[in-house]
Design an enzyme around this catalytic site. Structure first.
Site, mmCIF file in Angstrom:
data_model
loop_
_atom_site.group_PDB
_atom_site.id
_atom_site.type_symbol
_atom_site.label_atom_id
_atom_site.label_comp_id
_atom_site.label_asym_id
_atom_site.label_seq_id
_atom_site.Cartn_x
_atom_site.Cartn_y
_atom_site.Cartn_z
ATOM 1 N N HIS A 56 -9.055 17.750 16.803
ATOM 2 C CA HIS A 56 -7.790 17.065 17.118
ATOM 3 C C HIS A 56 -7.612 15.805 16.254
ATOM 4 O O HIS A 56 -6.861 14.909 16.626
ATOM 5 C CB HIS A 56 -7.723 16.656 18.595
ATOM 6 C CG HIS A 56 -8.112 17.748 19.535
ATOM 7 N ND1 HIS A 56 -7.219 18.673 20.005
ATOM 8 C CD2 HIS A 56 -9.320 18.063 20.095
ATOM 9 C CE1 HIS A 56 -7.847 19.509 20.827
ATOM 10 N NE2 HIS A 56 -9.113 19.173 20.888
ATOM 11 N N GLN A 127 8.970 60.660 -2.500
ATOM 12 C CA GLN A 127 9.274 60.413 -3.911
ATOM 13 C C GLN A 127 8.363 59.304 -4.438
ATOM 14 O O GLN A 127 8.208 59.128 -5.636
ATOM 15 C CB GLN A 127 10.748 59.992 -4.072
ATOM 16 C CG GLN A 127 11.164 59.877 -5.528
ATOM 17 C CD GLN A 127 12.665 59.737 -5.705
ATOM 18 O OE1 GLN A 127 13.218 58.642 -5.661
ATOM 19 N NE2 GLN A 127 13.327 60.871 -5.890
ATOM 20 N N SER A 177 0.335 6.952 -9.131
ATOM 21 C CA SER A 177 1.761 6.843 -8.856
ATOM 22 C C SER A 177 2.428 6.001 -9.930
ATOM 23 O O SER A 177 1.880 4.996 -10.387
ATOM 24 C CB SER A 177 1.938 6.183 -7.496
ATOM 25 O OG SER A 177 3.219 5.624 -7.388
ATOM 26 N N LYS A 183 -2.540 3.771 -6.491
ATOM 27 C CA LYS A 183 -2.675 4.993 -5.702
ATOM 28 C C LYS A 183 -3.326 6.149 -6.447
ATOM 29 O O LYS A 183 -3.026 6.388 -7.607
ATOM 30 C CB LYS A 183 -1.288 5.449 -5.230
ATOM 31 C CG LYS A 183 -0.629 4.468 -4.271
ATOM 32 C CD LYS A 183 0.608 5.094 -3.656
ATOM 33 C CE LYS A 183 0.191 6.213 -2.725
ATOM 34 N NZ LYS A 183 1.319 6.983 -2.247
ATOM 35 N N ASN A 185 -3.449 10.017 -5.550
ATOM 36 C CA ASN A 185 -2.874 10.950 -4.574
ATOM 37 C C ASN A 185 -3.481 12.342 -4.683
ATOM 38 O O ASN A 185 -3.739 12.808 -5.784
ATOM 39 C CB ASN A 185 -1.369 11.041 -4.799
ATOM 40 C CG ASN A 185 -0.666 9.711 -4.661
ATOM 41 O OD1 ASN A 185 -1.057 8.892 -3.835
ATOM 42 N ND2 ASN A 185 0.352 9.487 -5.475
ATOM 43 N N VAL A 223 12.624 43.822 -4.611
ATOM 44 C CA VAL A 223 11.637 42.927 -4.009
ATOM 45 C C VAL A 223 10.364 42.906 -4.856
ATOM 46 O O VAL A 223 9.849 41.841 -5.218
ATOM 47 C CB VAL A 223 11.302 43.374 -2.567
ATOM 48 C CG1 VAL A 223 10.213 42.493 -1.980
ATOM 49 C CG2 VAL A 223 12.546 43.345 -1.694
ATOM 50 N N GLU A 224 9.871 44.095 -5.184
ATOM 51 C CA GLU A 224 8.581 44.174 -5.878
ATOM 52 C C GLU A 224 8.644 43.601 -7.292
ATOM 53 O O GLU A 224 7.658 43.047 -7.792
ATOM 54 C CB GLU A 224 8.106 45.629 -5.922
ATOM 55 C CG GLU A 224 7.702 46.119 -4.528
ATOM 56 C CD GLU A 224 7.637 47.638 -4.438
ATOM 57 O OE1 GLU A 224 7.843 48.320 -5.467
ATOM 58 O OE2 GLU A 224 7.402 48.146 -3.322
ATOM 59 N N ARG A 225 9.798 43.760 -7.930
ATOM 60 C CA ARG A 225 9.933 43.184 -9.278
ATOM 61 C C ARG A 225 9.768 41.672 -9.262
ATOM 62 O O ARG A 225 9.368 41.070 -10.248
ATOM 63 C CB ARG A 225 11.318 43.514 -9.843
ATOM 64 C CG ARG A 225 11.415 44.928 -10.331
ATOM 65 C CD ARG A 225 12.851 45.279 -10.641
ATOM 66 N NE ARG A 225 12.910 46.651 -11.094
ATOM 67 C CZ ARG A 225 13.425 47.033 -12.261
ATOM 68 N NH1 ARG A 225 13.947 46.137 -13.072
ATOM 69 N NH2 ARG A 225 13.419 48.297 -12.617
#
Lengths: 346, 346, 346, 346
Positions: A56, A127, A177, A183, A185, A223-225
């Site tokens: 936590h 296919q 920065s 800084k 980062n 999508v796959e391309r």
């Protein structure tokens, strides 16, 4: 993003995709290997470097920095297995024709062709090769990304100004920065955190590609391309960036020690609790005693051990030697060898 | 998850759903209102409570705790607008029949019926109200959730052992960790972080519901039966949990002050940089000078102001008064009133 | 959605979750088994029932209805493997204490305890079992859901009024649409389509749970309390609904035959194309000849075979016997036994 | 994917991003405008072209093809509003410095600068403009994509071999499938279906970018560098592809008429049902009568009207004129003008 028609035979396209993704998987596996090697090396190096374990975001009990890394190494082993399985899943081609019936070629020709390409034949295709294979593949990449993200989040936490237990590699000439010269980062780790989100998005898209119409519709192709190259390149980049980061990670054991001591002994509260129970106090009562003293540490800024030593309920049951034992960090870390043995066999 | 057929007329179902989601939106809006009120109250209370501003988890420049909360208040105003618009989008019913053609009823009857229910008529429906409305609704909920998550992550950071600038409300009799009696964990905020993830998942499902077949297919229904109640109840719960958390948040201004000073003046590095440039040094050169001294603060544990006062390149351009001015926190925070004026009109 | 604290020891919680999800996986596997059995039975039944294969929703070449189902059976085998692996991944508990260091118990006790519960010990844990395991689990469920969705979409297509090649089981007394008594709607399959979307959303949430802070934060818990039961119950329900649907699916071979013939022989266009090439015509030229006649079928409503028989370019190369052979469906389906042999070993 | 540091001031970066996304939104809005114009034009053209309305993929009642398109036009109006709002949300820049406190510049300068750039000033910023704005933006794009997907799925359905009521534009010289010369595949619409999945994935990634640490962490940047261009380019491409598709869509009114008649009058079953109820039959009884005859249409292949005319229960209540009225399509479509008036004001 030009639309694809039937101008090129789907057998060729799908088999080519299998080769591309299989070979991409090999690169990913090499990246996982490099990352895991780097993690193991640093884990062994810091096997006995104490650091506070946090749950936590709150100090809990001590662990070692190497132990943290050991968990990463084990997680990367799981990542490797998932990608190996996804590689096997994707490495299936087909030469079964327009609807998968071998109407104009025989299954034997398909099998021979696939052998020659180092692929397996899709046992029964339409296919196309079925898209659950590809969805598994992109999900596996997203899972690896999520693990990298976890490691990156840890590094970002350790580099916080208030924690400062580790820092990303920082070149001599490198500026921090632009506005704030003091800084340094954790930008590499932040970058990795973001890239993991991309991989999750790609996995969502890939999962939607499974439910095509009848023997195929070509909606999966656009999508796959995009995600084919984007997801594999992103993860490959992530793995090597992460590996370099781990290889060069600056670790500050002294600062870890300071943080361990920052709560004035509170991190041993469970040891004290168990010791009291061991000596016969009811758990509930022991809890009250320990918490009462713990709160005083916060409120009054005193040492936990001192407060306990002065508490009449504690004194009745525990000797100074008992308290010493409860505040012994080496005792708490005594199983580190067993843990390394489990994961690394050494 | 019983399958739905045509047993109940879709006009009634869709119009009922509009009423349910509209009324749920009213509850959500009330929750946003309560949350924003709580945030504004604490923002005003801590308008001038200095705290270090952090980018990349690294100390940057000072801000105030109230300023942080002011940004939340403004974000909650945007959340309210989004939910108000989503409420308007969803508050559309229909009475246009099986395919939206008013084959057996007239458009006027639909309009009168919707007026009587406090809804608008879907201008052109099919068998159903179009599902882009619902996707907008659930996306708006996910966006509110993402904002709550942002606030929760901030609280979790502030409650870290090393930071300890704020803590979740913690009842007197309440136990912390069962195993470690010293711990007070930000479990409410962690809980909120997780719930935001659920809302994102629900939004994904809702977006997939848009592309139904022809005048409708009922695939959206099983999704809505789950996410309708789950998403609205989750966000309602989140908003009130968050509001209560903010109302009772324990704020530790002294600890904030300690953390501001922990980097020994480094947080004023930009002020020094700008002052040097103002006095004629090249930006690049000034950067080198400031960073050189900043690194010594880390490495040698000295005060930044002392180091600068001893640096010959600095001494040439800046008087002690100049350095004082550069290290003046009040000056850095001089625009806090203007910021509050912008957002709260006061 | 009550917030969780440390009131119950995380070892117990995480180990209990492992047991719950492992046992849920067993139920899921049983559901996959039932579904696959149903699919295999109907596949064998319709091994030689011709049906048009469709790509892009357009008639392509013949296949058999059993062949379609055979692809489903193979996909369900992959689903089973994925869930088996996810079950193994999730079946890991821990008894390693607050940060995974066995501070108060030894690794051997953990191992013995896990054996007695039928679990494996997480090789290296933090406060918790690592969440990439859970993310793999919920992703695997989403992938199974995506496969079920694919099958459901197929059934919905086959039940379309214009296709009508199969129908969901429809009880005698059952009413169709309340408004339109003639309708029999594929509502079970539509329901399955929607539920798959939920599973994808849950997988997204689970993937975000991986990157917890340090040795744990509890943000994953609110997610798991919802998606743990919801995802497993949803998929269990889907599998049995799907299995029942397949078991009782009404199949209409005559209607399949009608649809095969609806394009007046066009489905044999590739056979003709290949035959012309075989006899020496250039592929490009052959394509033009075949397409020219194919377009006439659409435009003039004539039989493809008749048109070809009258085409001078065809006549030069193909005899009536050649054309007969090209239009022979049994020839196109000659490899169905090999396909079944591959997948079912028979 | 080069990591970003503080080398360029975040004020400049975030303000530039606002300009880029605002200008991208203008292109998207132009695309929506073109798409909506195309849809409206074809809607008016086919205002009275009858087509069967389908729910669950099953013939329900008649509608017109223009009516379908009218619903698209209305949905595109909502898409436009969402993108306009998202444009306003994103068009916010900042010049408030490292943690948003105007430490080195005044709010007035920010305001003047933003006016000169055609932007608004973020009312209260941290190091950055708050990311809920960007998440709203990418969610809005995903919602537009989902609507385009819906339209694309409709076209794919209409082009199915068994339906053939419309076809994508198909150039004269264009080849269909390479293997099957007779095929004309709806590949543009399938392509659009896939691209919508990408946009959903990008929205998921963007929503995860909201919860940054403190005054900013830069994890959002790697996400935005990818999805900024990818999401906007994808949607821009989709809108113009869709517009072109609608402009050139081949519509086959005769085939629509054939399909309307394919169920031999069953599409008027609700009219008959309501007529029987009007004449005093109980709803339940009327339903049984109508369904009984509807089933005979399927089973015996007879005309619904003929069967009803011979049914004694029907004859008792309905005259041949009553039946004629129930089978009158023009009557069912009598409100088409009112619908167009509502949406287009004409």
């Amino acid at each position: 993003m030009r639309a694809e028609g039937g101008n090129v035979h789907s057998d060729v396209l799908d088999t080519s995709l299998a080769i591309l993704l299989r070979d991409a998987a090999d690169l990913i596996l090499a990246g996982i290997g490099r990352a895991r090697d780097a993690v193991v090396k640093r884990a062994v190096e810091h096997k006995r470097t104490p650091i506070i374990g946090r749950s936590h975001g709150i100090h809990a009990e001590p662990t070692t920095f190497g132990w943290k890394l050991l968990a990463w190494a084990d997680e990367l082993s799981r990542a490797r297995e998932r990608v190996e399985r996804a590689r096997a899943a994707i490495a299936h081609g087909k030469l079964s024709g327009a609807v998968g019936t071998f109407a104009h070629l025989s299954p034997r020709i398909e099998e021979a062709a696939m052998v020659s390409l180092g692929l397996s034949a899709e046992p029964v295709s339409t296919q196309i090769v079925q898209r659950d294979r590809h969805a598994e593949y992109f999900s596996a990449l997203a899972l690896v990304g999520a693990s990298i993200e976890k490691f990156a989040v840890e590094i970002r936490h350790l580099q916080r100004t208030e924690v400062r237990e580790a820092e990303e590699p920082f070149g001599k000439g490198q500026k921090g920065s632009s506005a704030m010269p003091h800084k340094r980062n954790p930008i590499l780790s932040e970058n990795l955190s973001g890239l993991a989100r991309l991989l999750r998005g790609y996995a969502v898209s890939a999962m939607e590609d499974v439910a095509l119409w009848h023997e195929r519709d070509i909606s999966h192709s656009s999508v796959e391309r995009v995600i084919g190259p984007d997801a594999t390149v992103t993860l490959d980049f992530m793995l090597h960036r992460f590996a370099g980061l781990v290889e060069g990670l600056r670790v500050y054991p002294e600062r870890m020690r300071e943080n361990l001591e920052a709560t004035r002994g509170l991190i041993f509260s469970q040891s004290v609790l168990l010791k009291l129970i061991e000596r016969g106090m009811e758990r509930q009562a022991a809890y009250v005693v320990v918490q009462r003293n713990a709160m005083k540490v916060w409120d009054e800024g005193k040492e936990f051990r001192t407060l306990l030593a002065d508490d009449p309920d504690v004194k009745k049951l525990l000797t100074p030697q008992d308290l010493d034992a409860a505040f012994e960090m080496d005792h708490q870390l005594r199983h580190v060898d067993a843990a390394f043995e489990r994961v690394l066999g050494r």
